[in-house]
Design an enzyme around this catalytic site. Structure first.
Site, PDB file in Angstrom:
ATOM      1  CB  SER A 228      -0.762   0.255   1.305  1.00 36.81           C
ATOM      2  OG  SER A 228       0.065   0.382   2.355  1.00 36.81           O
ATOM      3  CG  ASP A 229       1.111   6.069  -1.255  1.00 40.80           C
ATOM      4  OD1 ASP A 229       0.917   6.725  -2.051  1.00 40.80           O
ATOM      5  OD2 ASP A 229       2.213   5.893  -0.276  1.00 40.80           O
ATOM      6  CD1 TRP A 230       5.383   5.534   4.828  1.00 45.19           C
ATOM      7  CD2 TRP A 230       4.502   3.952   3.117  1.00 45.19           C
ATOM      8  NE1 TRP A 230       5.930   3.949   4.689  1.00 45.19           N
ATOM      9  CE2 TRP A 230       6.248   3.074   3.462  1.00 45.19           C
ATOM     10  CE3 TRP A 230       4.038   3.025   1.609  1.00 45.19           C
ATOM     11  CZ2 TRP A 230       7.163   2.322   3.137  1.00 45.19           C
ATOM     12  CZ3 TRP A 230       5.789   2.596   0.958  1.00 45.19           C
ATOM     13  CH2 TRP A 230       6.481   1.738   1.911  1.00 45.19           C
ATOM     14  N   GLY A 231      -0.317   4.240   4.608  1.00 44.46           N
ATOM     15  CA  GLY A 231      -1.525   5.241   4.965  1.00 44.46           C
ATOM     16  C   GLY A 231      -2.697   4.928   4.306  1.00 44.46           C
TER      17      GLY A 231
END
Ligand code: GLC
Length: 754
Positions: A228-231
């Site tokens: 995932s992208d961060w968060g």
């Protein structure tokens, strides 16, 4: 390592735990089984490794490293080998630093000049994006270091990036926003893919099974892991089911426990968790089993490589009176703070802690160059004293070079631009300097198009984009002719923002943004609309001149299952060696049912030629060069017809073209009913065969009344032809006067539908 056997030994808790980060930058270790943690780091145009306080916005320190030109610049090279060389260098730094995956390349399409992260992206064109990204990936992975091609998908604005829904029709996704991922996935096999923050048509990318499994894996054959992208994770259980293998950075165990509960309660197949673990571990061991921490990392050598790369990316936009290159004996005024402290990279997660920077002023030491600051890069308002000082310097020089561009605050990850203007202080400075010296040059440092109200008052413009930490070295070599500029614009510079096709909808509303311009992105729009632009896609001048001739095709008629060779001769007819990006575009002439751009880039090659040298450049065109995505078939489809192949040095400088007839072998299923119109039925060979024998009779039924009557005066032959064409089959009944035998139409339809 026998990954499957290893996963079989893992407990459910260990599996769930492996599917989220160990900390901001590492995958999880599983001590009991000797599974190591591995590090991932940004990306994309250098190594941003944080070994202290971590963040994903470039706030905290990272180790000293080498900042290469950003993608906005490297895309302008149109040079696959150059991207590969840069990738190799970054791969070496990752091996040296024990980083298993570098988080890049970033391949989102430049839908609007306003996107804050445009500096980090390649182009408005999907083919150029995909091919250059594939080259970069091959370069990095040749060092047995992985990449994470990002942000999948349709992450084309920073505004509300973690919640907004990118609402895009499938044809537009397939033709514009997917190929930047599809081409590299198929040609370069990235180890990982990073899903984006946004929703895609209402479903978060981080839990979108169509995106992450059906398209990415089943259709394109991706076999690494998706992070995932961060968060970016919303529903972790839905994410694992959809094909999101690794949550980054982590949820402190919260989501791990949710995965365990979901498996225990039968809401998630444990086999899905096994698959995710196998994918993650296959990459973990691919790196760790061949890690080479003794790989040398010669930063000084990479600083020079960064300068070489920047040189090849610079785009000479204008060169009135052949003012450039300058003579080294010329008295030259360098004006503008960016001459001393260049803006060479963007803000956010890609921000590299450069071990050194070389600005143009430093690089010009020993030359007859004076300096005036001209403006305060952090300010918007003009400073009269600084301008006066700059004007004096300009007056005293033969040539004045103004270094301008976008300050950090104007474009960055995390927010979008609000306009396309340079700071007012810079526009005012350029005007004042141009008024003081007719030989004014502007050098630009920007990650995305800007307006140039002074364009008619300056002699030359050199687009240096965000050219990396050694950009000053490159700029001086180009300005004084040690290097011949050979960059070409990877994006259109429109005259004004409201000319941009996404202008009415960009940024969207709280729930989402609609991509209503469809496939008409960038030059695809401006060309179709026959609009003037400031500088077109593919544009780039040289200190020499190139001529194109003799474009010939290997056939003048093909089927869409064939490939076609297109060969063009390019010659350097100017006074010095140079490089040119030979571009090949394909378009379908008038006619046809599919609404499509006039021309689309389907080939490019960077070619180096000595003065007087000529060379044949050969391109191979396959089905995809002619196809569009057919939403009924949900597949690529070539519409039979006459296509035009054009070649040249810019999307608006295509001196040679050739025609080819292409026969599509796969057609959308056609089924006709009472509401099908005569024009469509007659265009289908099978329909024509069934209808032809009846046309005379049908025409008589639908023909206008006797000549001379008031009705006939109103109905021209064109009109009756049009009425006939657009008439649905049931019109035979309405206008047939009841003379048809029962069942006549049903039998006719059976014949038409074969
Ligand atoms: C950021 C960016 C992404 C980056 C990641 C880690 O928010 O969107 O490109 O790789 O977080 O820094």
């Amino acid at each position: 390592m026998d990954i499957k056997a290893l996963v079989l030994r893992m407990t459910l808790e260990e599996k769930a735990s492996l599917c989220s980060g160990g900390d901001f930058w590492h995958t999880k270790a599983v001590e009991r089984l000797g599974i190591p943690a591995t590090m991932v780091s940004d990306g994309p145009h250098g190594l941003r490794k944080q070994d202290q306080q971590a963040d994903h916005l470039g706030v905290n320190e990272s180790i000293k490293a080498v900042c290469f030109p950003a993608a906005c610049a490297t895309a302008a090279s149109f040079d696959r080998d150059l991207l590969a060389r840069m990738g190799q260098a970054i791969g070496d730094s990752c091996q040296h630093e024990g980083v298993s995956v570098v988080l890049g390349p970033a391949v989102n399409i430049k839908r609007s000049p306003l996107c804050g992260r445009n500096f980090e992206y390649f182009s408005e064109d999907p083919y150029l994006t995909g091919k250059l990204a594939a080259a970069y990936i091959r370069g990095v992975q040749s060092r047995n270091v992985g990449v994470s091609i990002k942000h999948f998908a349709a992450n084309n604005q920073e505004h509300r990036r973690m919640s907004s829904s990118s609402d895009v029709d499938e044809r537009t996704l397939r033709e514009i926003y997917f190929p930047g991922f599809e081409i590299p996935v198929k040609e370069a096999r990235p180890w990982t893919v990073m899903c984006s923050y946004n929703r895609l048509n209402g479903v978060f990318a981080s839990e979108n099974p169509w995106l992450l499994t059906d398209v990415l894996r089943k259709e394109w054959g991706f076999d690494g892991y998706v992070m995932s992208d961060w968060g970016a994770v919303s529903d972790r259980v839905a994410g694992v089911a959809a094909g999101l293998d690794l949550e980054m950075p982590a949820s402190g165990g919260v989501n791990d426990r949710k995965l365990v509960a979901a498996v225990r309660e039968g809401r998630l197949e444990e086999s899905k968790l096994d698959e995710a673990c196998e994918r993650i571990l296959s990459i973990v061991y691919r790196f760790t089993e061949s890690a080479r921490p003794d790989t040398p990392w010669d930063m000084e050598a990479q600083h020079l490589l960064s300068a070489q790369i920047a040189e090849e990316c610079m785009v000479l936009l204008k060169n009135g009176d052949g003012l450039l290159p300058l003579d080294k004996s010329d008295a030259v005024a360098f004006i503008g703070e960016f001459a001393e402290r260049p803006r060479y990279q963007g803000g956010g997660s890609s921000h590299i802690n450069s071990f050194k920077t070389t600005g143009a002023l430093e690089a010009a030491r020993g030359l007859n160059v004076t300096y005036a600051r001209g403006y305060d890069a952090a300010a918007d308002s003009a400073d009269d004293a600084l301008i006066a000082e700059a004007v004096a310097a300009a007056k005293a020089a033969r040539v004045a070079v103004v270094f301008a561009g976008l300050p950090d605050s104007y474009e960055s990850e995390g927010y979008d631009r609000r306009h396309m203007r340079l700071p007012e202080c810079q526009n005012r400075l350029i005007d004042a300097v141009a008024g003081a010296n007719a030989n004014t040059v502007v050098v630009l440092h920007n990650g995305s198009p800007v307006q140039m109200p002074w364009i008619g008052r300056v002699k030359a413009v050199l687009e240096a984009y965000l050219g990396g930490q050694a950009v000053g070295l490159a700029t001086v070599r180009v300005l004084f002719g040690d290097a011949n500029p050979c960059g070409h614009l990877p994006e259109t510079f429109p005259k004004k923002l409201s000319d941009n096709p996404s202008y009415l909808f960009y940024g969207g509303e709280p729930r989402g943004t609609e991509y209503r311009e469809g496939v008409f992105v960038g030059y695809r729009y401006y060309d179709k609309k026959e609009m003037d632009v400031l500088f077109p896609f593919g544009h780039g001048l040289s200190y020499t001149r190139f001529e194109f001739s003799n474009l010939r095709l290997s056939a003048d008629a093909i089927r869409d299952t064939d490939t076609l060779a297109a060969t063009v001769t390019v010659k350097n007819v100017g006074p010095r060696p140079g490089k040119v990006a030979v571009q090949l575009y394909v378009g379908r002439g008038e006619g046809g049912d599919v609404i499509r751009p006039l021309r689309e880039l389907k080939g490019f090659e960077k070619v180096a030629l000595d003065s007087g040298e000529a060379r044949d450049v050969v391109f191979t065109l396959d089905k995809r060069a002619f196809a569009t995505w057919n939403t009924d078939m949900r597949d690529w489809c070539v519409e039979s017809g006459d296509y035009t192949v054009e070649a040249g040095a810019s999307s608006r400088d295509l001196p040679v073209s050739a025609a080819v007839r292409v026969e599509g072998t796969v057609h959308p299923p056609r089924h006709y009913d009472m509401n099908s119109i005569f024009m469509d039925i007659m265009a289908d060979p099978r329909g024509r065969e069934a209808l032809e024998p009846l046309m005379a009779k049908i025409g008589a039924m639908l023909a206008p009344e006797e000549e001379g009557s008031s009705a006939s005066e109103a109905i021209t032959s064109d009109m009756s032809m049009a009425m006939m064409q657009y008439m649905p089959l049931r019109g035979i009944v309405s206008f047939g006067g009841g003379g048809l035998p029962d069942g006549f139409l049903d039998e006719l339809l059976e014949k038409i539908n074969g």
